[in-house]
Write an enzyme that holds these catalytic residues in place. Structure first.
Site, short mmCIF file in Angstrom:
data_model
loop_
_atom_site.label_atom_id
_atom_site.label_comp_id
_atom_site.label_asym_id
_atom_site.label_seq_id
_atom_site.Cartn_x
_atom_site.Cartn_y
_atom_site.Cartn_z
N ASP A 39 1.12 -1.04 -0.25
CA ASP A 39 0.20 0.13 -0.34
C ASP A 39 0.84 1.41 -0.20
O ASP A 39 2.15 0.95 0.51
CB ASP A 39 -0.53 0.06 1.06
CG ASP A 39 -2.04 1.38 1.07
OD1 ASP A 39 -3.08 1.20 0.35
OD2 ASP A 39 -1.62 2.51 1.63
N GLU B 254 0.96 5.44 0.29
CA GLU B 254 0.66 6.94 0.58
C GLU B 254 1.31 7.94 -0.24
O GLU B 254 2.02 7.72 -0.60
CB GLU B 254 0.52 7.16 2.09
CG GLU B 254 -0.18 6.33 2.87
CD GLU B 254 -1.48 6.21 2.62
OE1 GLU B 254 -2.04 7.12 1.96
OE2 GLU B 254 -2.53 5.21 3.24
N HIS C 61 -5.65 4.50 6.28
CA HIS C 61 -4.87 5.95 5.29
C HIS C 61 -3.57 5.84 5.75
O HIS C 61 -2.89 6.70 6.00
CB HIS C 61 -5.44 7.06 5.17
CG HIS C 61 -6.65 7.03 4.28
ND1 HIS C 61 -7.05 6.58 3.06
CD2 HIS C 61 -8.46 6.87 4.82
CE1 HIS C 61 -8.29 6.09 3.04
NE2 HIS C 61 -9.15 6.75 3.83
N ASP D 104 -2.55 -0.18 5.74
CA ASP D 104 -3.90 -0.54 5.23
C ASP D 104 -3.71 -2.02 4.39
O ASP D 104 -3.83 -2.99 4.15
CB ASP D 104 -4.23 0.49 4.18
CG ASP D 104 -4.61 2.14 4.54
OD1 ASP D 104 -5.16 1.18 5.61
OD2 ASP D 104 -4.71 2.63 3.71
#
Length: 569
Positions: free
Chosen positions: A26, A28, A167, A172
């Site tokens: 994941d 960001e 998030h 995540d």
């Protein structure tokens, strides 16, 4: 007593999910654009058979500001990433962590898109892993009543994930691991037990593809040619494979995304296979089957005899003509008529051969000189200014150029384009350079193929990589027989048997002795591979010393100059 089932091979089983390593990742980022935004955090979990093998987590300095809306969503502030490592330091470590695994992400196009863009930006080769999107898999597995939303938070609640997605990258990724395991439990009862079956289960696979997977069940794991047949036994598509079963099975998975091929699979009722001794035989058989059946879903080599040739006409004052059927002195084949016309124009620039299409009598020409004659580019045989004997040197120069005995026309064309370049008439020089390059390429191909097609019989052997030999009998450029001598088998008795049973090939017309140019090209490519040995040859195999192949260095420079000009534009 119920008959026992034969044990499946590893190829039939595929890669079992319980032994497949997944790296669930994941990211960001500062936004959603791979061109304008950057990664701020990477989190990943490496798992196999339900067991966590390792975790990877780090903040990343995006080297740009983080929008307030993103800060509010992720909680990652500018101060948190100020001292974080840059992507150039983080990316190699992540690629090593994910090496050899299937890459999994929720909304995988987003995460994988950023990772691929990062590799391109920093000069790292993209490893091309298999990619699995849990969001897409969820839409395939779960009903809308069960999962109205396929967002990660909703699926994490549905599968009682041990980590709540917030998030942040690692949290995540951990939640996605639990979602992945929950989805894998759902597909097991549906007969999905291998990675290949899982990828084939994704929405990209049409119902027709899934329904017809059994068409590959009877195929052997051997090199050869396969034919997809329609409801009226018509051949829809022809292809080759080093492993027939494995290749045909790929048509029924998510890896096959070509729209026309999916349409073809939907129409197919049967797949036939022809086992071949080695890949050369498979390539040649494919070309012959394409020419015989003209399959509607193949795009290449369906009409090998439809090329264009440049020939000298058979008359008192021969001229260059573009035709479909070659003669002994011919240049080609060209796939496009325009390319053949450009070759004619290039030759007419430097060889005093008449460009008109008049039929001129050797005894009573009875014509008037044209503009070309007034320009000094034609001896005007139409007006009686030039006899047959005086015209003959121009014809011989073209024949000698085609045969590789003389390359003065090429030298003159090069001298003319150099004069244009020195005069800074670069556009005209570029046109003449491209025209000369096209002529050199066509002559090189013709002379190389003609040299092979002239040999009545040639026997060659190539190592098969396992201590044996791949054997081929070639007659006038065509493959007449193919076989193998496995490790430990004396090859010469196999050669003798192949020669005795080889196809009889009678030479036809044209410089290639009637052989299709595509087949001679395939055979020659196999013969000149590293490691190939000539076992027998009916006559010396040689190419002309003054042929167009001697212009290879100039051609490379010309093509490099053209590429540089295109890049500058």
């Amino acid at each position: 007593m119920r008959p026992s089932r034969a044990q499946l091979s590893f190829d039939e089983l595929g890669s079992p999910l319980r032994t497949t390593t997944f790296v669930v990742v994941d990211l960001e980022t500062t936004g959603g654009s791979t061109e304008q935004d950057a990664i701020t955090e990477i989190g990943a979990v490496r798992v196999r058979d339900g067991e966590v093998l390792g975790e990877f987590a780090t903040l990343v300095d995006p080297e740009r500001g983080i929008p307030p809306t993103v800060v509010a969503l992720t909680g990652i502030t500018q101060a948190m990433v100020t001292d974080a490592p840059k992507l150039s330091a983080v990316l190699p470590a992540f690629l090593e962590f994910a090496s050899g695994a299937v890459l999994v992400a929720h909304n995988a196009p987003f995460d994988v898109g950023f990772l691929r863009a990062a590799c391109e930006l920093l000069g790292h080769p993209w490893p091309k892993p298999s990619v699995l999107c849990t969001a897409r898999l969820a839409r395939r597995v779960l009903t809308r009543d069960e999962a109205p939303s396929c967002r990660l938070a909703a699926l994490a609640r549905l599968f009682h994930a041990r980590t709540e997605p917030v998030h942040r990258a690692l949290a995540d990724a951990r939640a996605t691991v639990d979602v992945l395991h929950g989805l894998l439990e759902r597909v097991g009862p549906l007969g999905v037990h291998s990675l290949e079956e899982l990828l084939a289960f994704l929405p990209e696979v049409t119902p027709e593809q899934r329904r017809k997977r059994g068409l590959a069940a009877h195929l052997p794991s051997a090199p050869g040619v396969y034919l997809f047949r329609g409801p009226r036994e018509e051949v829809l598509y022809v292809g080759t494979a080093s492993n027939l079963r494995r290749r045909v099975r790929q048509y029924f998975t998510a890896g096959e995304s070509r729209r026309r091929i999916r349409e073809m699979v939907g129409l197919a009722d049967r797949v036939d296979a022809i086992e071949c001794a080695h890949p050369l035989e498979a390539e040649v058989r494919e070309l012959r089957l394409l020419a015989a059946h003209h399959p509607r879903y193949n795009r290449r080599s369906k009409f090998p005899q439809r090329g264009w040739w440049v020939v000298l006409t058979d008359e008192a004052f021969p001229r260059l003509s573009v035709v479909r059927q070659p003669r002994d002195a011919a240049l080609g084949p060209f796939s496009a008529q325009r390319a053949a016309v450009e070759a004619v124009e290039a030759l007419q620039d430097v060889v005093p051969i008449r460009p008109c299409t008049l039929r001129i009598s050797a005894r009573n020409p009875g014509g008037k000189p044209c503009v070309v004659a007034e320009m000094g580019r034609c001896g005007a045989p139409c007006a009686g200014r030039q006899g047959v004997d005086e015209y003959a040197p121009a014809v011989r120069s073209v024949a000698d150029l085609l045969a590789g005995r003389w390359d003065e026309p090429l030298r003159e064309l090069r001298a003319r384009l150099e004069r244009f370049a020195e005069a800074e008439r670069f556009e005209e020089a570029g046109v003449r350079r491209d025209r000369l390059a096209g002529l050199v390429r066509a002559l090189t191909r013709l002379q190389r193929l003609a040299a092979l097609a002239a040999i009545p019989e040639l026997v060659a052997a190539h190592p098969d990589g396992a201590g044996g030999w791949e054997l081929a009998v070639v007659r006038h450029g065509r493959l007449a027989a193919a076989g193998v001598a496995r490790r430990g088998v004396p090859p010469m008795p196999v050669v003798d048997a192949l020669v005795a049973g080889a196809e009889t090939v009678l030479p036809g017309s044209g410089p290639l002795c009637g052989a299709p140019a595509d087949e001679v090209t395939v055979v020659r490519r196999w013969l000149v591979r590293a490691g190939t040995r000539l076992v027998r040859c009916a006559q010396p195999w040689h190419e002309p010393a003054r042929g167009a192949a001697s212009w290879h260095s100039w051609l490379e420079l010309a093509e490099a100059g053209r590429a540089g000009y295109a890049a500058a534009d």
